[in-house]
Design a protein around this motif. Structure first.
Motif, PDB file in Angstrom:
ATOM      1  N   LEU A 198       0.798  -1.224   0.000  1.00 28.75           N
ATOM      2  CA  LEU A 198       0.000   0.000   0.000  1.00 28.75           C
ATOM      3  C   LEU A 198       0.835   1.282   0.000  1.00 28.75           C
ATOM      4  O   LEU A 198       0.546   2.197  -0.777  1.00 28.75           O
ATOM      5  N   PRO A 199       1.864   1.402   0.838  1.00 27.63           N
ATOM      6  CA  PRO A 199       2.632   2.659   0.823  1.00 27.63           C
ATOM      7  C   PRO A 199       3.260   2.985  -0.531  1.00 27.63           C
ATOM      8  O   PRO A 199       3.457   4.155  -0.863  1.00 27.63           O
ATOM      9  N   ASP A 200       3.558   1.954  -1.326  1.00 29.04           N
ATOM     10  CA  ASP A 200       4.188   2.179  -2.633  1.00 29.04           C
ATOM     11  C   ASP A 200       3.247   2.862  -3.619  1.00 29.04           C
ATOM     12  O   ASP A 200       3.689   3.640  -4.461  1.00 29.04           O
ATOM     13  N   ILE A 201       1.965   2.568  -3.520  1.00 30.37           N
ATOM     14  CA  ILE A 201       1.032   3.014  -4.567  1.00 30.37           C
ATOM     15  C   ILE A 201      -0.118   3.883  -4.048  1.00 30.37           C
ATOM     16  O   ILE A 201      -0.952   4.323  -4.837  1.00 30.37           O
ATOM     17  N   ALA A 202      -0.157   4.132  -2.731  1.00 29.65           N
ATOM     18  CA  ALA A 202      -1.297   4.866  -2.158  1.00 29.65           C
ATOM     19  C   ALA A 202      -1.474   6.236  -2.804  1.00 29.65           C
ATOM     20  O   ALA A 202      -2.593   6.636  -3.142  1.00 29.65           O
ATOM     21  N   LEU A 203      -0.368   6.949  -2.996  1.00 27.81           N
ATOM     22  CA  LEU A 203      -0.449   8.293  -3.565  1.00 27.81           C
ATOM     23  C   LEU A 203      -1.040   8.251  -4.964  1.00 27.81           C
ATOM     24  O   LEU A 203      -2.017   8.953  -5.269  1.00 27.81           O
ATOM     25  N   SER A 204      -0.492   7.428  -5.831  1.00 32.19           N
ATOM     26  CA  SER A 204      -0.961   7.380  -7.219  1.00 32.19           C
ATOM     27  C   SER A 204      -2.359   6.787  -7.324  1.00 32.19           C
ATOM     28  O   SER A 204      -3.191   7.255  -8.093  1.00 32.19           O
ATOM     29  N   TYR A 205      -2.636   5.759  -6.528  1.00 30.81           N
ATOM     30  CA  TYR A 205      -3.920   5.066  -6.643  1.00 30.81           C
ATOM     31  C   TYR A 205      -5.077   5.942  -6.161  1.00 30.81           C
ATOM     32  O   TYR A 205      -6.093   6.072  -6.842  1.00 30.81           O
TER      33      TYR A 205
END
Length: 287
Positions: A198-205
C-alpha cells in the motif's frame, strides 16, 4: 456469466490480454484475459455486484489443493470467520509466462516454504492466488520477498508479481479489505515493481481520480507526452527513490546516458527530476 452476457448489460466492456491498468476502468481477471468496465457507467452497487460475480467466475477449484476456511471465507463468501483471533495479512501473487510444464502445486509448496506461520495458500484461478500469514513477531519484508520471487522465477521460468497486504485483526471486515486490496493489485499490476504494498502506490492510486479532474494536470500531461521516453524515465527514478545509479540499472542504460536525458528534460521542461518536489509532480503526471 459469459462475456457476451456482460457485454449486453455493459456495452462498453471489453477484453484485453493484459491488465491495462487504466484508472478509469474497473478491471478483473477473466479466464485467460482481463475484462474492463467503465467506472463512469457503474453505480456503487453495480461495482460491488461485479466484484461478487467475477471473483466467483474466476474461481477454478483445483483438486490438488485442499480447501481451507480462508478460501471459503474470502472466495466463497462464507460468513464464518476462518480464525478466532490474531492478526493476518494476505499476500497476492500473479504468474505470467508459464509454459505447459508449469507445476502449480510444486511452485506453491516452494513459495510457502519461505514463510513462517502460513495459515493457507492456494490458487484462485490458473495464474492468481493468495497466501495468508499469521503475524507472530517477524515477517519477511518487501526486498526479501522480491528475492524469493526472483529465485523462483528463475527456477520455474516464469514471471511473478506480488502484493503484500497489511496485517489486520481478524473480523468480518477483512473480506471488504481484501476486496479493495485485490482491486489495488490488479489495477497497479503493470505499474509497480515486482512486489509492492500500500505505501508504494497509495499516492498514485487514491489521487488519480482527483488529478483526472484538474485542467492544470491535464494540460501538463499533454506537454509531458511530447517528451519521448520520459514516462519510463520518471517511473524509474520514482521507484528507485531518486537514486540515479539504481534508476539507470533499472532502465538497463549507462548512468551517464541517464544523466544526459535528465539534463535534456530539464532544459526542455524546466522540471528537474533530481528535485523531489519536481519528481513528485512529474510522477503524478504519469498516473
Amino acid at each position: 456469466m459469459n462475456f457476451n452476457q456482460l457485454k449486453s448489460i455493459y456495452p462498453s466492456a471489453f477484453l484485453t490480454d493484459d491488465s491495462n491498468n487504466d484508472q478509469n476502468y474497473l478491471t478483473f481477471p477473466y479466464q485467460n484475459q482481463w475484462i474492463h468496465f467503465d467506472k463512469k457507467q457503474l453505480t456503487s452497487s453495480e461495482s460491488k455486484l461485479l466484484h461478487l460475480i467475477l471473483n466467483k467466475e474466476t474461481d477454478i477449484k483445483n483438486p490438488e489443493n485442499p480447501q481451507s476456511k480462508w478460501y471459503d471465507f474470502l472466495i466463497e463468501n462464507n460468513s464464518i470467520l476462518p480464525a478466532e483471533s490474531g492478526n493476518y495479512r494476505i499476500i497476492q501473487f500473479n504468474i505470467k509466462k508459464k509454459d505447459t510444464n508449469f507445476n502449480k502445486k510444486l511452485w506453491l509448496n516452494a513459495f510457502k516454504s519461505f514463510f513462517e506461520n502460513v495459515e493457507a495458500a492456494f490458487f484462485i484461478n490458473d495464474h492468481y492466488g493468495l497466501l495468508i500469514q499469521h503475524y507472530s513477531g517477524y515477517s519477511l519484508n518487501q526486498d526479501e520477498t522480491i528475492g524469493i520471487l526472483q529465485t523462483l522465477d528463475d527456477d520455474f521460468s516464469i514471471k511473478t508479481k506480488g502484493y503484500i497486504g497489511q496485517y489486520w485483526s481478524i473480523s468480518l471486515e477483512i473480506k471488504d479489505i481484501f476486496n479493495e486490496e485485490q482491486t489495488i493489485f490488479f489495477n497497479q499490476l503493470d505499474k509497480s515493481k515486482q512486489v509492492f504494498s500500500l505505501p508504494d502506490i497509495a499516492l498514485s492510486y487514491y489521487a488519480s481520480e482527483a488529478l483526472f479532474k484538474s485542467p492544470i494536470i491535464q494540460q501538463l500531461k499533454e506537454e509531458l507526452i511530447s517528451h519521448s521516453e520520459i514516462k519510463e524515465l520518471i517511473t524509474a527514478i520514482w521507484l528507485n527513490q531518486g537514486n540515479i545509479s539504481l534508476a539507470a540499472k533499472y532502465l538497463y542504460i549507462h548512468r551517464n546516458t541517464l544523466q544526459y536525458r535528465l539534463d535534456r528534460f530539464y532544459e526542455e521542461s524546466g522540471l528537474s527530476l533530481k528535485n523531489r518536489d519536481d519528481l513528485l509532480l512529474c510522477y503524478l503526471l504519469t498516473i
